[in-house]
Scaffold this motif. Structure first.
Motif, short mmCIF file in Angstrom:
data_model
loop_
_atom_site.label_atom_id
_atom_site.label_comp_id
_atom_site.label_asym_id
_atom_site.label_seq_id
_atom_site.Cartn_x
_atom_site.Cartn_y
_atom_site.Cartn_z
N LEU A 84 1.02 -1.25 -0.03
CA LEU A 84 0.03 -0.04 -0.05
C LEU A 84 0.86 1.31 -0.06
N ARG A 85 2.11 1.27 0.79
CA ARG A 85 2.68 2.42 0.70
C ARG A 85 3.36 2.59 -0.66
N ARG A 86 3.88 1.38 -1.25
CA ARG A 86 4.46 1.66 -2.74
C ARG A 86 3.28 2.21 -3.57
N ALA A 87 2.22 1.70 -3.43
CA ALA A 87 1.10 2.05 -4.38
C ALA A 87 0.74 3.67 -4.07
N ALA A 88 0.83 3.99 -3.12
CA ALA A 88 0.65 5.35 -2.56
C ALA A 88 1.69 6.45 -3.06
N ALA A 89 3.08 5.67 -2.95
CA ALA A 89 4.21 6.53 -3.43
C ALA A 89 4.11 6.74 -4.94
N GLY A 90 3.60 5.59 -5.54
CA GLY A 90 3.68 5.46 -7.09
C GLY A 90 2.74 6.39 -7.54
N GLY A 91 1.70 7.05 -6.91
CA GLY A 91 0.70 8.00 -7.30
C GLY A 91 -0.69 7.34 -7.52
N ALA A 92 -0.81 6.09 -6.84
CA ALA A 92 -2.12 5.50 -7.06
C ALA A 92 -3.18 6.29 -6.22
N ARG A 93 -4.52 6.12 -6.51
CA ARG A 93 -5.64 6.73 -5.54
C ARG A 93 -5.89 5.68 -4.74
N ILE A 94 -5.72 6.15 -3.44
CA ILE A 94 -5.86 5.23 -2.26
C ILE A 94 -7.20 5.15 -1.43
#
Length: 308
Positions: free
Chosen positions: A83-93
């Motif tokens: 989840l942290r990687r997805a957020a850092a990669g610009g995904a909407r969380i």
């Protein structure tokens, strides 16, 4: 194509897993995948096992990532890292219901406003004091991270995300296909019954019962003290000791409860509802009901009518 990845963290309801499919699959612009830390049969709470084929690599390149489930329990560290990687990669969380605990454990809600199911809101606030927990809304967005309350509110959040992506017309069409309302805003109340503090004494119980029978009157502190045959000062002290509220605060709670009952069960005009509940006027009824339930009297009646 907008890729949606829902990461499931047991314990979870099977209905919660179905929500992303129910909403996003009604829109041709989305590709929905469900994943979990350990692919395979996944037990659900009170329902059948669900087979989740995808692992956490489904989050790679996802445009929207949803945290689903956990029931407030600790999520696996690999989920938090993903989840942290997805957020850092610009995904909407976003999170559905108790998925807010997963986002909180990942540190993604630090310093933000968030919500979850009202029954676990206090737990979320206690365990993660850096979060401003909003227990009285359907969903909330802060800094691009979205959290929702219980199952129905999770549907509302998903429809809101569709609105953001493709506009109201597409979101309304998705809502019609799912046979749900397309119009509930995130700031609307969860419509839980906010309980009064537990009563811790009974010396004024007869006076409280008497007040409930006379809510249509403009009761004063002197009226209540006169019935109890004590001074206003003693009344106020005892009332707070027994109910946790001042006499007038308690009266206002009960008047709003009476107004809600009348709106749900009668067709009385608003001024009569206000009069019978002791709120005085239709304007006063609108003000206090909006503060308590997040809806105008007309909207509340439309949503909660219980007549046959």
């Amino acid at each position: 194509m907008h890729r949606v990845a829902a990461v499931v963290v047991p314990p979870v309801l099977s209905f919660d897993i179905s929500i992303p499919f129910m909403v996003f699959n009604n829109v041709p612009h989305y590709d929905v995948r469900v994943c979990t830390a350990r692919p395979g049969p996944l037990p659900t709470v009170g329902g059948p096992d669900v087979v989740v084929a995808d692992g956490l690599d489904a989050l790679d390149g996802a445009d929207t990532v949803l945290a689903v489930g956990s029931g407030g329990e600790q999520a696996p560290p690999e989920v938090l890292d993903a989840l942290r990687r997805a957020a850092a990669g610009g995904a909407r969380i976003a999170s559905l219901c108790t998925g807010a605990f997963v986002l909180a454990q990942a540190g993604l809600l630090d310093g933000r406003r968030a919500t979850t199911h009202w029954g676990l809101a206090d737990d979320l606030a206690t365990r993660f004091p850096s979060i401003e927990v909003r227990p009285d809304v359907l969903f909330v967005e802060d800094g691009g991270i979205f959290t929702s309350a219980g199952a129905a509110a999770a549907i509302d959040l998903c429809l809101h995300l569709v609105r953001l992506d493709y506009g109201a017309a597409v979101a309304n069409a998705a809502a019609r296909l799912a046979v749900v309302s397309p119009v509930r805003p995130g700031g609307q109340s969860q419509f839980i019954e906010t309980p009064l503090p537990p009563e811790r004494g009974t010396s004024l119980a007869p006076t409280r019962a008497w007040a409930l029978e006379h809510l249509d009157r403009p009761l004063t502190l002197a009226d209540l003290a006169g019935h109890a045959k004590i001074s206003v000062r003693t009344l106020t002290r005892r009332f707070h000791a027994e109910t946790g509220l001042s006499p007038l605060q308690w009266l206002l709670h009960r008047r709003v409860d009476r107004a809600r009952e009348l709106l749900e069960t009668t067709e009385l005009p608003m001024d009569q509802v206000a009069g019978k509940s002791g709120l005085g006027s239709a304007d006063s009824l609108r003000k206090h009901l909006s503060n308590r339930a997040g809806l105008t009297p007309t909207a509340y009646r439309a949503s909660f009518t219980r007549r046959g």
